[in-house]
Enzyme design. Structure first.
Site, PDB file in Angstrom:
ATOM      1  N   ARG A   3       5.177   3.144  -0.875  1.00 12.52           N
ATOM      2  CA  ARG A   3       4.698   3.118   0.508  1.00 12.52           C
ATOM      3  C   ARG A   3       4.119   4.422   1.024  1.00 12.52           C
ATOM      4  O   ARG A   3       3.755   4.514   2.188  1.00 12.52           O
ATOM      5  CB  ARG A   3       5.784   2.638   1.467  1.00 12.52           C
ATOM      6  CG  ARG A   3       6.125   1.202   1.334  1.00 12.52           C
ATOM      7  CD  ARG A   3       7.062   0.772   2.439  1.00 12.52           C
ATOM      8  NE  ARG A   3       8.144   1.702   2.610  1.00 12.52           N
ATOM      9  CZ  ARG A   3       9.420   1.426   2.400  1.00 12.52           C
ATOM     10  NH1 ARG A   3       9.774   0.237   2.018  1.00 12.52           N
ATOM     11  NH2 ARG A   3      10.336   2.335   2.592  1.00 12.52           N
ATOM     12  N   ASP A   4       4.008   5.446   0.178  1.00 16.26           N
ATOM     13  CA  ASP A   4       3.338   6.668   0.608  1.00 16.26           C
ATOM     14  C   ASP A   4       2.683   7.347  -0.587  1.00 16.26           C
ATOM     15  O   ASP A   4       2.834   8.544  -0.801  1.00 16.26           O
ATOM     16  CB  ASP A   4       4.303   7.617   1.313  1.00 16.26           C
ATOM     17  CG  ASP A   4       3.576   8.732   2.081  1.00 16.26           C
ATOM     18  OD1 ASP A   4       2.396   8.524   2.457  1.00 16.26           O
ATOM     19  OD2 ASP A   4       4.171   9.801   2.293  1.00 16.26           O
ATOM     20  N   LEU A   5       1.937   6.563  -1.371  1.00 17.70           N
ATOM     21  CA  LEU A   5       1.202   7.149  -2.487  1.00 17.70           C
ATOM     22  C   LEU A   5       0.028   7.943  -1.929  1.00 17.70           C
ATOM     23  O   LEU A   5      -0.704   7.464  -1.069  1.00 17.70           O
ATOM     24  CB  LEU A   5       0.681   6.057  -3.426  1.00 17.70           C
ATOM     25  CG  LEU A   5       1.734   5.376  -4.278  1.00 17.70           C
ATOM     26  CD1 LEU A   5       1.092   4.295  -5.137  1.00 17.70           C
ATOM     27  CD2 LEU A   5       2.463   6.373  -5.164  1.00 17.70           C
ATOM     28  N   ASN A   9       1.856  13.298  -3.719  1.00 18.60           N
ATOM     29  CA  ASN A   9       3.051  12.667  -4.266  1.00 18.60           C
ATOM     30  C   ASN A   9       2.906  12.290  -5.737  1.00 18.60           C
ATOM     31  O   ASN A   9       3.747  11.592  -6.272  1.00 18.60           O
ATOM     32  CB  ASN A   9       3.421  11.428  -3.448  1.00 18.60           C
ATOM     33  CG  ASN A   9       4.008  11.807  -2.113  1.00 18.60           C
ATOM     34  OD1 ASN A   9       4.457  12.924  -1.916  1.00 18.60           O
ATOM     35  ND2 ASN A   9       3.993  10.884  -1.175  1.00 18.60           N
ATOM     36  N   THR A  41       1.042   7.691   4.951  1.00 14.35           N
ATOM     37  CA  THR A  41       0.022   8.638   5.368  1.00 14.35           C
ATOM     38  C   THR A  41      -1.226   7.840   5.727  1.00 14.35           C
ATOM     39  O   THR A  41      -1.725   7.078   4.887  1.00 14.35           O
ATOM     40  CB  THR A  41      -0.269   9.631   4.228  1.00 14.35           C
ATOM     41  OG1 THR A  41       0.960  10.296   3.895  1.00 14.35           O
ATOM     42  CG2 THR A  41      -1.310  10.659   4.639  1.00 14.35           C
TER      43      THR A  41
END
Length: 117
Positions: A3-5, A9, A41
């Site tokens: 959920r935040d690639l 990261n 993001t």
């Protein structure tokens, strides 16, 4: 699901490009990037994530596509001056096709190519 690639990261493990890894969110309590109640993001969110809808693994596939777009074109797919505008672009704006940008990079006439950018 991550959920935040995003590029920050992703990292390499070991020598060379043998293996890749992810820095991850364990759960929503550890999310540092919140936009309109959605975890992630803005420039790398999927449209359903940006709308605050339920997401599944396909949101991560979308984010990997956004990362690939940036690698191929050198540009963010959904850049805007602020998070709200970026989320609007994620949901409503189709980015320039990477092939069009690559065609400009390969233009035979450099002056014509630079006028079109």
């Amino acid at each position: 699901m991550h959920r935040d690639l995003k590029p920050q990261n992703l990292f390499l493990i070991g020598q060379g490009a043998e293996r890749a890894g992810l820095r991850g969110l364990q759960d929503d309590r550890h999310a540092s990037n919140l936009a309109m109640g959605a975890v992630g993001t803005p420039g790398y969110m999927s449209p359903e994530q940006a709308r605050g809808e339920e997401v599944d693994h396909r949101a991560d596939v979308f984010a990997l596509g956004v990362i690939a777009y940036r690698v191929l074109t050198g540009r963010p797919a959904f850049a805007a001056p602020d998070s709200v505008s970026t989320l609007h672009n994620v949901v409503h704006v189709q980015p320039v096709r990477p092939g069009d940008l690559v065609a400009l990079a390969l233009a035979k006439d450099k002056a014509a190519a630079s006028r079109r950018r």
